[in-house]
Write an enzyme that holds these catalytic residues in place. Structure first.
Site, PDB file in Angstrom:
ATOM      1  N   TYR A  30     -10.705 -15.171  -5.095  1.00  0.00           N
ATOM      2  CA  TYR A  30     -11.170 -15.511  -3.740  1.00  0.00           C
ATOM      3  C   TYR A  30     -12.528 -16.224  -3.756  1.00  0.00           C
ATOM      4  CZ  TYR A  30      -7.493 -12.414  -1.989  1.00  0.00           C
ATOM      5  OH  TYR A  30      -6.284 -11.827  -1.699  1.00  0.00           O
ATOM      6  N   GLU A  78      -3.522 -11.206  -6.797  1.00  0.00           N
ATOM      7  CA  GLU A  78      -3.861 -11.635  -5.434  1.00  0.00           C
ATOM      8  C   GLU A  78      -4.625 -12.933  -5.558  1.00  0.00           C
ATOM      9  OE1 GLU A  78      -6.259  -9.405  -2.696  1.00  0.00           O
ATOM     10  OE2 GLU A  78      -5.205  -7.542  -3.066  1.00  0.00           O
ATOM     11  N   TRP A 120       0.836  -1.201   0.000  1.00  0.00           N
ATOM     12  CA  TRP A 120       0.000   0.000   0.000  1.00  0.00           C
ATOM     13  C   TRP A 120       0.871   1.252   0.000  1.00  0.00           C
ATOM     14  CZ3 TRP A 120      -3.003  -3.066  -1.688  1.00  0.00           C
ATOM     15  CH2 TRP A 120      -3.943  -3.841  -1.043  1.00  0.00           C
ATOM     16  N   GLU A 135      -8.800  -2.934  -5.677  1.00  0.00           N
ATOM     17  CA  GLU A 135     -10.120  -3.553  -5.822  1.00  0.00           C
ATOM     18  C   GLU A 135     -11.268  -2.565  -5.958  1.00  0.00           C
ATOM     19  OE1 GLU A 135     -10.375  -6.521  -2.668  1.00  0.00           O
ATOM     20  OE2 GLU A 135      -9.127  -7.868  -3.860  1.00  0.00           O
TER      21      GLU A 135
END
Ligand SMILES: *[C@@H]1O[C@H](CO)[C@@H](O)[C@H](O)[C@H]1NC(C)=O
Ligand SMILES: *[C@@H]1O[C@H](CO)[C@@H](O)[C@H](O)[C@H]1NC(C)=O
Ligand SMILES: *[C@@H]1O[C@H](CO)[C@@H](O)[C@H](O)[C@H]1NC(C)=O
Ligand SMILES: *[C@@H]1O[C@H](CO)[C@@H](O)[C@H](O)[C@H]1NC(C)=O
Ligand SMILES: *[C@@H]1O[C@H](CO)[C@@H](O)[C@H](O)[C@H]1NC(C)=O
Length: 429
Positions: free
Chosen positions: A299, A342, A85, A206
């Protein structure tokens, strides 16, 4: 006929140079900068295939020793790219506590404008991370803000500038919010724009129409809200920095006209990953002039709770492989690189069972592979124990574990990534 064609070609070139500026001078970046050529990344004239990783917590470490130890562990694992980040923001009401707990923060919000902290508990920590990355030959993907509240993302802009009752999506359209975001982006880009240690700038983690706040009625499939925001921000970043790559940081949601869904309790559920409701349109967003490569995340445990039940025919493994293949196809159509940026499942057994298949599949696409998230051991600050924020803590020297962290002592999982790193390395010649 020929002359006419040449004239037409010249006209087209001149026209596109005018209408599409600012355009990236793709051909000749400074030494050590990653660039793209068709669907490949290129570093100093060679193809660059890599295994990378994620760890948002590196800039939150308070000692240089722990930051260095983390990069050393990453290097030993073969990691070439780290995503972290580039934001850490707090409310003014949290300032005293942040100072007490030595929490890293870059922006303090206490009015309709944030105040920068570029001191030793602020951006100087990020400076150290970027410098240390160079020492260990790891390149950084730096994200400017978060869709989610974690570590002070877009919703602080919405709360403070948009005001009470604003929906999440005003982040993408409110002129004062956009100006405030760009002021931050400019601060970060100008600080590191000459550094070869930056792999790419990332507009947002995201991005979706909704966040922890609900979405509003104007961010709907077909509105192109995110497409326009990505375009505006990517062009802005390009105007500041002609060389570094730029990407979205999106999850890779599609907006397909053909309905995709599944039956659940006698009802047809339209699939959020394919129907555009999330806000992204992976295929179209990737065509943007200054979006240099695409990103997607995996995910399924969180995305398909209805299907992911014992005894069902849904498997996390199969779903992930399918998602990888769909993004490989989409990337091929546009002719730009894409990274699996990710992915994660909870539980060591699940990781051991699923990661080899996902990583194998991703290796066959040639994409960069970036598991969420790296686990470091042997950290020493505060005797190896420290509560950072939320549920994030160092415990007995281990970096924060959100259920997705994997550590070197988990040999089978660890080796999936270290072996994949060797495969990627061998192709980078
Ligand atoms: C910051 O303050 C806003 C109100 O202005 C509040 O809605 C939000 O929850 C606060 N965020 C944090 C992280 O404390
Ligand atoms: C934030 O603003 C409030 C109200 O203006 C003020 O009382 C407080 O001291 C400010 N806090 C910080 C950390 O600036
Ligand atoms: C899984 O089962 C459902 C019915 O429960 C069916 O509609 C679906 O096609 C099956 N999926 C696969 C991949 O077999
Ligand atoms: C492994 O995955 C299954 C399916 O998503 C889930 O129900 C289970 O809780 C996971 N195990 C752990 C330890 O997280
Ligand atoms: C590996 O290290 C982590 C973090 O300290 C710990 O939770 C775990 O129990 C250790 N061993 C294995 C086999 O996972």
């Amino acid at each position: 006929m020929r002359q006419y064609l040449i004239l037409l070609l010249l006209f087209t070139l001149v026209q596109s140079a005018v209408t599409d500026s600012p355009r990236r001078p793709n051909s000749n970046p400074p030494k050590g900068f990653v660039t793209t050529k068709g669907s490949k990344f290129v570093l100093d004239g060679k193809p660059f295939y890599f295994v990378g990783t994620n760890s948002y917590w590196v800039p939150l470490l308070t000692t240089k020793e722990d930051v260095e130890s983390t990069f050393k562990q990453m290097k030993n694992a073969g990691v070439k790219v780290l995503r972290t980040w580039g934001f850490n923001a707090i409310n003014g009401s949290e300032l005293a506590a942040a100072r007490n707990s030595d929490l890293t923060y870059y922006q303090v919000w206490n009015s309709t404008e944030w105040v920068l902290n570029d001191g030793p508990q602020g951006l100087q920590r990020l400076d150290n991370v970027i410098a240390m990355a160079g020492k260990y030959n790891i390149k950084i993907i730096l994200t400017f803000t978060n869709n989610w509240v974690g570590y002070g993302g877009s919703e602080l802009y919405v709360n403070w500038i948009g005001g009470a009752g604003s929906t999440h999506d005003v982040f993408y359209t409110h002129p004062k919010i956009i100006a405030s975001y760009q002021r931050y982006v400019k601060t970060i880009v100008n600080r590191y724009k000459t550094s070869p240690n930056i792999f790419a700038w990332e507009l947002m983690n995201e991005a979706r129409c909704l966040g922890d706040l609900p979405g509003g009625p104007s961010c709907i499939p077909g509105s192109g809200t995110l497409y326009h925001w990505y375009n505006q921000q990517a062009n802005f970043v390009r105007s500041l920095d002609p060389y570094h790559l730029i990407t979205t940081g999106g999850e890779g949601h599609f907006y397909w006209k053909k309905p995709v869904g599944f039956w659940y309790n006698g009802q047809f559920i339209s699939d959020y990953n394919f129907n555009g409701q999330a806000g992204e349109d992976f295929d179209r967003d990737l065509t943007l002039e200054n979006i240099d490569f695409g990103t997607y995340h995996i995910y399924p445990q969180y995305w398909y709770p209805q299907l992911d039940t014992p005894g069902s025919n849904f498997t996390l493994k199969a779903w992930g492989i399918d998602w990888i293949k769909l993004h490989a196809k989409a990337a091929k159509r546009v002719g730009k690189p894409v990274i699996l940026e990710e992915f994660g499942v909870t539980g060591l057994e699940n990781k051991t069972d699923i990661y080899p298949a996902w990583v194998d599949s991703a290796l066959s696409t040639g994409h960069g592979i970036m598991p969420w998230q790296f686990g470091a051991l042997g950290l020493t600050e505060n005797g190896g124990n420290r509560v950072i924020k939320y549920a994030d803590a160092l415990i007995n020297g281990a970096s924060p574990n959100d259920g997705h962290a994997f550590y070197e002592n988990q040999t089978t999982v660890w080796n999936v990534f270290t072996n994949a790193a060797k495969v990627q390395d061998a192709k980078s010649k």
